[in-house]
Scaffold this active site. Structure first.
Site: not given
Ligand code: GLU
Length: 299
Positions: A13, A240-243
């Site tokens: 996404d 990044a997505k992990r944020d």
């Protein structure tokens, strides 16, 4: 007036950094009366995530970002890349490279070789050496260059100069490489404005060089570049997505509306946030913030 483009990779996404770049591509194209093309860069099949293309299209639409054309996926255009490669090969501009990453790191370098550039290990192999190496490892193909540098003018960054190196144009699994595909697609779809994140700025001089080799100096020089700042997290690292809730989908789950996300993005660009049209009316490339935007996701 030509065309601009937004060229995401369907690898998941879109997060607010990607969406902000898409919004800028939209604003730059619309304020210069260019068409705007959407192109899915799906050649890297290892990174492609099933269904992500459709979700990205929906997210862009939810923010009101419209496109005049959707290019065929890169994976459907292999023939076109092969034609471009044949042209280069016939002119003696390609050679096979058998190096691993390790080989490249360990290779002795001439003092003038710019950091990160290919040291030239396979540039002058004999036919016999190539035949031997082919048995051990499939070859990638590289562009034969004479070194030197190239400069492109960037609307936001000014002149960008970087080394013209022997860039990979076909990966060793036979897939056309990003730097080749992007140049062929941009030219053949009439793109003369490239707006993208500034982590790709240093690729522009070599892409421009390749465009000149394939399509001539006028085609090389007609492109306007605008490399836009990245979005970073509170620690200063690239978002990044992990944020956390950084994609439109996760922000919607966290209770935001698409309109609120559009507001946030336009506000981060210093533009009126009530609608894309009013932002377009006020858009001035020279007034855009030049620093990365720090995004803190809702917890
Ligand atoms: N597909 C690339 C990306 O998502 C962008 C390539 C480009 O704009 O030239 O990072």
């Amino acid at each position: 007036m030509g065309a601009g483009r937004y060229a995401p990779s369907p690898s998941g996404d879109l997060h607010v950094g990607n969406l902000r770049t898409a919004m800028l591509a939209w604003l730059f194209a619309r304020c210069s009366d260019r068409e705007l093309i959407l192109r899915m860069e799906d050649l890297d099949t290892a990174r492609t995530v099933a269904g992500s293309e459709q979700r990205q299209l929906e997210d862009l639409q939810a923010l009101g970002l419209t496109f005049d054309r959707v290019s065929p996926r890169q994976s459907e255009r292999l023939e076109v890349y092969t034609q471009a490669l044949d042209t280069l090969r016939q002119r003696g501009l390609l050679y096979e490279c058998f190096c691993t990453r390790r080989d490249i790191l360990d290779a002795p370098r001439a003092p003038h070789t710019p950091p990160g550039a290919y040291p030239g290990t396979c540039r002058n192999l004999s036919e016999q050496e190539r035949a031997t190496r082919r048995r051990a490892r499939p070859a990638a193909w590289r562009l034969r260059t004479d070194g030197g540098q190239n400069t492109v003018q960037d609307r936001l960054l000014g002149p960008i100069t970087s080394a013209i190196d022997d860039v990979v144009v076909v990966r060793n699994d036979g897939t056309p490489a990003y730097n080749l595909a992007v140049v062929v697609d941009d030219h053949l779809s009439g793109v003369n404005q490239v707006v993208r994140a500034d982590d790709l700025a240093s690729s522009s001089p070599r892409q421009a060089h390749l465009r000149g080799l394939l399509y001539g100096d006028a085609a090389r020089d007609e492109v306007e570049y605008a490399h836009v700042p990245l979005v970073i997290n509170a620690q200063g690292a690239r978002l990044a997505k992990r944020d956390g809730a950084v994609t439109l989908r996760s922000l919607l789950d966290a209770g935001y509306s698409a309109e609120r996300v559009r507001h946030l993005l336009l506000g981060s660009l210093g533009l009126p946030a009530d609608s894309l049209e009013s932002a377009l009316g006020a858009f001035d490339a020279d007034a855009l913030p030049s620093e990365p935007w720090v995004f803190t996701p809702p917890s």
